[in-house]
Design a protein around this motif. Structure first.
Motif, mmCIF file in Angstrom:
data_model
loop_
_atom_site.group_PDB
_atom_site.id
_atom_site.type_symbol
_atom_site.label_atom_id
_atom_site.label_comp_id
_atom_site.label_asym_id
_atom_site.label_seq_id
_atom_site.Cartn_x
_atom_site.Cartn_y
_atom_site.Cartn_z
ATOM 1 N N UNK A 85 0.887 -1.149 0.000
ATOM 2 C CA UNK A 85 0.000 0.000 0.000
ATOM 3 C C UNK A 85 0.931 1.206 0.000
ATOM 4 N N UNK A 86 0.895 1.923 -1.129
ATOM 5 C CA UNK A 86 1.810 3.039 -1.355
ATOM 6 C C UNK A 86 1.046 4.338 -1.180
ATOM 7 N N UNK A 87 1.558 5.199 -0.323
ATOM 8 C CA UNK A 87 0.963 6.514 -0.124
ATOM 9 C C UNK A 87 1.714 7.547 -0.945
ATOM 10 N N UNK A 88 0.968 8.431 -1.612
ATOM 11 C CA UNK A 88 1.575 9.499 -2.394
ATOM 12 C C UNK A 88 1.155 10.832 -1.792
ATOM 13 N N UNK A 89 2.142 11.672 -1.504
ATOM 14 C CA UNK A 89 1.860 12.993 -0.949
ATOM 15 C C UNK A 89 1.142 13.837 -1.996
ATOM 16 N N UNK A 90 0.062 14.483 -1.581
ATOM 17 C CA UNK A 90 -0.716 15.349 -2.465
ATOM 18 C C UNK A 90 -0.759 16.733 -1.831
ATOM 19 N N UNK A 91 -0.201 17.751 -2.534
ATOM 20 C CA UNK A 91 -0.216 19.104 -1.966
ATOM 21 C C UNK A 91 -1.636 19.537 -1.578
ATOM 22 N N UNK A 97 -2.596 10.016 -0.789
ATOM 23 C CA UNK A 97 -3.434 9.200 -1.670
ATOM 24 C C UNK A 97 -2.831 7.802 -1.642
ATOM 25 N N UNK A 98 -3.628 6.801 -1.337
ATOM 26 C CA UNK A 98 -3.121 5.435 -1.186
ATOM 27 C C UNK A 98 -3.540 4.559 -2.361
ATOM 28 N N UNK A 99 -2.566 3.821 -2.895
ATOM 29 C CA UNK A 99 -2.836 2.838 -3.933
ATOM 30 C C UNK A 99 -2.356 1.478 -3.429
ATOM 31 N N UNK A 117 -7.420 1.816 -6.041
ATOM 32 C CA UNK A 117 -7.270 3.127 -5.419
ATOM 33 C C UNK A 117 -8.641 3.773 -5.275
ATOM 34 N N UNK A 118 -8.843 4.471 -4.175
ATOM 35 C CA UNK A 118 -10.048 5.260 -3.964
ATOM 36 C C UNK A 118 -9.651 6.722 -3.929
ATOM 37 N N UNK A 119 -10.372 7.536 -4.673
ATOM 38 C CA UNK A 119 -10.070 8.964 -4.811
ATOM 39 C C UNK A 119 -11.249 9.789 -4.310
ATOM 40 N N UNK A 124 -10.313 12.806 -10.275
ATOM 41 C CA UNK A 124 -9.084 12.254 -9.704
ATOM 42 C C UNK A 124 -8.989 10.753 -9.988
ATOM 43 N N UNK A 125 -10.111 10.053 -9.836
ATOM 44 C CA UNK A 125 -10.121 8.613 -10.108
ATOM 45 C C UNK A 125 -9.754 8.329 -11.553
ATOM 46 N N UNK A 126 -10.352 9.064 -12.473
ATOM 47 C CA UNK A 126 -10.092 8.819 -13.890
ATOM 48 C C UNK A 126 -8.628 9.080 -14.239
#
Length: 149
Positions: A85-91, A97-99, A117-119, A124-126
């Motif tokens: 489960x990878x988290x990406x920092x979103x300003x 955001x977790x994938x 992933x849930x957005x 954002x999802x697309x």
């Protein structure tokens, strides 16, 4: 490859499933080794750093199809056998955001990979789904090339 989109009560999600022509070990290495990841994930060579453990940080500078570059950072929220489960920092957002990436080895030469992933929004999802589809396409090509060499 199968694609699913959903709008659960807590957000907008997608799920991509693909069977890759490689063992789970090879897929895991491609996803968690900086040198290999940079070769298939549209990252600038030498820009990828990974501390693959729960709470460990990662960073990479990605290249867009038009040649632009943008830095990404994040952390590993979960690291388990055949599951990341990878988290990406979103300003501007308090939580990453977790994938989720899960591997299911079918046999010695085939592994099913599932990205989920849930957005917060459909847009954002697309965008995330499009990016993940590009990653899976590139990963498939990378693994096929590795098998030939």
């Amino acid at each position: 490859m199968s694609n699913e989109q959903a709008t659960p009560a807590d957000g907008f999600s997608y799920k991509l499933t693909r069977t890759l022509d490689a063992s789970a070990v090879k897929v895991w290495r491609a996803w968690t080794t900086p040198e290999q990841y940079a070769r298939w994930a549209y990252a600038v060579a030498g820009s990828v750093e990974m501390d693959v453990r729960p709470g460990g940080a990662w960073k990479a500078t990605m290249v867009t199809p038009d040649g632009g570059q943008f830095p990404l950072t994040g952390s590993y929220l979960e690291v388990a056998e055949n599951r990341l489960v990878v988290g990406m920092d979103v300003p501007g957002k308090p939580a990453p955001a977790a994938m989720t990436m899960e591997l299911d080895e079918q046999n010695d030469h085939h592994t099913q990979i599932v990205l989920h992933q849930t957005c917060d929004t459909a847009e954002e999802r697309d965008m995330a789904e499009q990016g993940s589809t590009m990653l899976l396409d590139s990963l498939s090509a990378f693994l096929a090339d590795e098998a030939r060499n």
